[in-house]
Each structure stands twice: as structure tokens, then as C-alpha cells.
Write a protein that holds these residues in place. Structure first.
Motif: not given
Length: 482
Positions: A188-190, A192, A244-245, A248, A250
Motif C-alpha cells: 500500500g505504500d506504492r 494507491k 488505515e490509508g 496514504k 488510497w
């Protein structure tokens, strides 16, 4: 009532199947205009696949068995006794397949994650080597400028969970959420864009109602349970991933098969069957997601399953909706059918694919407009559209699959027309599919790919449709002619 009257009048006039009318009554393009039918700047072009259909390597690096491993190895369940044991060997050849996407100019790839590769029995600690594969795939895609769009579930439940009731056990909502967090925590860091499920109503109908797909369960009650518990699992996972995201970036969504349902022959006697099948196939997943309720026709079926808070959990905001479209469905009464309905013939003269599915590109336009009118015009991506034809290599080894090109081209033209005239919120297009693959109960005898795969050598050979689609991407539009 307005929709009913339009359906009857249009079907009787033979306008819909021929692709001459939009749902608004405006003309639709049956042929490409001169020049180029351009799409908006930033329109996203890609393709979709699924894990069991292409990965193979079913016992590699700790992967556990899935319901499709069990089903395909059961006598008589799949054409020619085919299995996904090797499939397209994508697990070992993913770099070659990513290069094929990159050479075509694709900018997004929707792939599914094999749950049993991540959690061999469906629960418990993550299998590190299984996650390593999706880690490598993600990095390979990004290195070639392709956005990874992981889909967390495409029909291949770990057999260990099926042994505990699978989608008929409401505990699966928690199991799925835990699994979703494991996968997102790794890539999930990459990655999206996240799709929760693929075609939950189809999985419920064929896998739990009619028995033609894994896990081979039957009956209306099992079908209803599988629909509700997939909806519940999807909502729970969306809620958890959003929490969670958030930081980030997402984008969270899901993928539904949406196929307009018409009464066979436009006959009044067939209309109730079409409404019922529309409720089962389309609305049983659309309505709870966007409206927090099940269709009235199915309310009694779902009532015993619904516990306090279920509908609130299911009705989660999404950043996008993926829709898979292949054709309309033409329904008539059938007392022996799962819901008292059965398939009938489309209007006379309707062309068909090699699967005998009717070719009705205007049905996609109808569905896109329906999403605008009844569901708030959400951001939509066509996440599957394609066709099987019995294409064979010519003397020079080239596969000139003009029927597939025409199929995709006409669907694109109809979609573009309602974007322009009706304001539908279509953001991108994922062709089904990159490779000739394992086509579920049809085995390898059906071929939807832009790329031919030799079953003996696994050699990939791009078809004419691959090069045509690359040209569409390069021009961001559909050129005149096939």
C-alpha cells in the motif's frame, strides 16, 4: 414506469439491439466517425486479469489450495479437464507480461491477489513468500510507468475457509478484512487504487446458486447468503482500509458486473422475470452499497441474514466503481430457475460472440446512464470489456482478430457518446484481458486475450487487437475504421 415503457417500446422497435438508440432517445454511433473519436485528457487505459486464470504455480512458495484448485480437479467440472495449475505461468513470467503492457502504452493494470498465496488457509500470519510476489509485481509495474490496481478477491477463496462455510459464514467479513489489511500493509505504500471484490453477484449466483463455478454450491438460500456476506465483507474492509490509508492517498472502490436486463421479445409476460433478475444480478450489490437497502423484490430473502448495523457497514463511500460489461441479459419466466427466471434469445438479428453472448454495445451506454440517474453518477471505470472469438493464427503466425477489435471499438464509441451527451462520469477503460487464459469452467477453449499464449511453450504472441489497442492508447481515441 418511465423505464418500463421505454424498454418495451425500444425493444419492440428493434432499436436497442441494433445499437441505434441511446437510453435518452438520442442517436448513438454504430460506426466510427471520420477522424478520431477522442477521449478526455487523462483518461486511463489499461487491462485486467485475475490470479487463478493466469498465475499458475499453485503449490509454489507456500501457496495453499483454493476452491478453484479443488473444483477444477473434480471430474467433469471444467471443459476438457483443464485446471489452473500452470495457467499462463504468470507467476514466473510476470516481467514479460508487464513489458507487453508497457509496449502497448497501458498506464494501469488491474490484477487480483490470490488470498491463499497470502494466507494459505485463509487466516493467520501472512505467507511472506506469497506477498513477495506481489511486491515484485508492483515494483515491476511502477518501473514501467503502470499504476497497480490490486483487486483483493476474484473468486478464489482459500479451501481452508470454504471448509468453514466460506461465503455462507458471516464470520468471513472479519477474515476478509484481516486479509485486506495484510496485503495493503505490504504494497500500500506504492499501490494507491484498491478494488475490494470482483463481481460478487456473479460469484454468488454461479458458485453458490447454480453450482457451475467453484465452490459448486447450489440453492437460492446459499446464493443469498453469499451475496450478503460479500457485501458485508466489502463494507468492513472499505471501512478498515479507509481508516488505515487516509494519509496514504488510497482510492478505494469495488467491481460489479452490471448487465441491463430486458424481457425476452419485449413481451409484457416476460417483464416481471426481467425485473427479478435485474434485482438479483445488479441491484443486490448496487442498492446496499449506494442506498443502504436491498431491492424490495428480495427483501424477504435477505431479512433473516441482516443484523443490526449490517446495512450501515455495507453502505460505505467509495472513490470509484469498476463495472464489468459484456452484454445485456434477456429474461423470461422459468419455474426451474434459481429465482423463477431463465435466459432467452436477444432480438432477432443480434450478432453474437464465440461464447454465444449477444453483442450489444449500447447496453453499456444504458448502464452508464443508469448509474448517473439512479446512483449519483459516481466515478466509473470500465474494468472489464472484451470477447471470445475463435481466432486462429494465419499461415504467417499472425492472429488477425478483427471481430475482437470491432467489439471493443464499438463499446468504446458508445461509452464516449454518453460521456459527451449524457455527462456520465467515466474515467478509464481496462480491456479484458491481456492473455488467453484459464476461462473458469470453460477451461482454455475460450480466448479473450489481446495476446495469444501457446499452451505448450507459453510463448506470448500479440494479436492484431493488441496493436490496435496500443494505437487507441497512443492517440487517446478510437480511430476511424477497425
Amino acid at each position: 414506469m418511465r423505464r418500463r415503457n421505454f424498454l418495451k417500446a425500444a425493444a419492440a422497435a428493434g432499436l436497442v439491439s441494433s445499437g441505434l438508440m441511446s437510453v435518452s432517445g438520442r442517436p448513438l454511433l454504430a460506426q466510427a466517425p471520420e477522424g478520431l473519436a477522442e477521449f478526455p485528457k487523462g483518461f486511463l487505459w489499461g487491462c485486467s486479469t485475475s490470479a487463478y486464470q493466469i498465475e499458475g504455480a499453485v503449490t509454489a512458495d507456500g501457496r495453499g489450495p483454493s476452491v478453484w484448485d479443488t473444483f477444477s480437479h473434480s471430474y467433469g467440472k471444467v471443459a476438457n479437464g483443464d485446471t489452473g495449475d500452470i495457467a499462463c505461468d504468470h507467476y514466473n513470467r510476470y516481467a514479460e507480461d508487464v513489458e507487453l503492457m508497457a509496449r502497448a502504452g497501458m498506464r494501469a493494470y488491474r490484477f487480483s491477489v490470490a488470498w491463499s498465496r497470502v494466507q494459505p488457509t485463509g487466516t493467520g500470519p501472512a505467507n511472506a513468500k506469497g506477498l513477495d510476489f506481489y511486491d515484485r509485481l508492483t515494483d515491476s509495474l511502477l518501473a514501467r510507468g503502470i499504476e497497480p490496481w490490486p483487486c483483493l478477491y476474484h473468486w478464489e477463496l482459500p479451501q481452508g475457509l470454504q471448509d468453514r462455510g466460506g461465503w455462507t459464514n458471516r464470520d468471513i467479513a472479519g477474515w476478509f478484512t484481516d486479509y485486506a489489511l495484510l496485503v495493503a500493509g505490504r504494497i500500500g505504500d506504492r499501490a494507491k487504487h484498491w478494488c475490494m471484490l470482483n463481481e460478487p453477484s456473479v460469484h454468488a449466483i454461479f458458485g453458490h446458486g447454480t453450482g457451475g463455478h467453484a465452490p459448486g454450491m447450489t440453492g437460492r438460500a446459499n446464493c443469498i447468503k453469499a451475496i450478503h456476506h460479500q457485501n458485508l465483507a466489502q463494507g468492513a474492509a472499505l471501512k478498515a482500509l479507509r481508516a488505515e490509508g487516509g494519509a496514504k492517498g488510497w482510492k478505494l472502490g469495488t467491481v460489479l458486473s452490471l448487465q441491463p436486463v430486458w424481457p425476452v421479445g419485449g413481451l409484457e409476460a416476460n417483464y416481471p422475470a426481467s425485473v427479478m433478475w435485474d434485482a438479483v444480478w445488479n441491484r443486490s450489490c448496487l442498492d446496499p452499497l449506494f442506498k443502504g437497502e436491498y431491492p424490495e423484490l428480495l427483501a424477504k430473502d435477505f431479512a433473516p441474514l441482516i443484523k443490526a448495523g449490517d446495512l450501515a457497514t455495507i453502505r460505505q463511500p467509495i472513490d470509484f466503481l469498476g463495472i464489468n460489461y459484456y452484454s445485456r441479459m434477456h429474461q423470461q419466466p422459468d419455474p426451474g430457475g434459481l429465482f423463477g427466471t431463465g435466459y432467452g434469445s436477444p432480438p432477432e438479428g443480434t450478432r453474437r460472440t464465440g461464447m454465444e453472448w449477444p453483442i450489444e454495445p449500447d447496453g453499456l451506454a444504458e448502464m452508464l446512464v443508469e448509474l448517473k440517474q439512479s446512483y449519483g453518477n459516481p466515478p466509473v471505470y470500465v474494468t472489464e470489456n472484451g470477447a471470445h472469438f475463435d481466432d486462429q493464427p494465419g499461415p504467417d503466425g499472425t492472429v488477425r482478430d478483427g471481430d475482437r477489435i470491432a467489439f471493443i471499438r464499438n463499446h468504446l464509441l458508445h461509452a464516449r457518446k454518453v460521456m459527451e451527451e449524457e455527462g456520465v462520469n467515466l474515467k478509464g477503460w481496462f480491456v479484458w484481458t491481456l492473455l488467453d487464459n484459464f476461462e473458469w469452467a470453460e477451461g482454455y477453449r475460450r480466448r479473450f486475450g489481446l495476446v495469444q499464449v501457446d499452451r505448450e511453450t507459453m510463448t506470448r504472441t500479440p494479436k492484431a487487437s493488441y496493436h490496435w489497442y496500443a494505437d487507441v492508447i497512443r492517440k487517446n481515441g478510437v480511430p476511424e475504421g477497425a
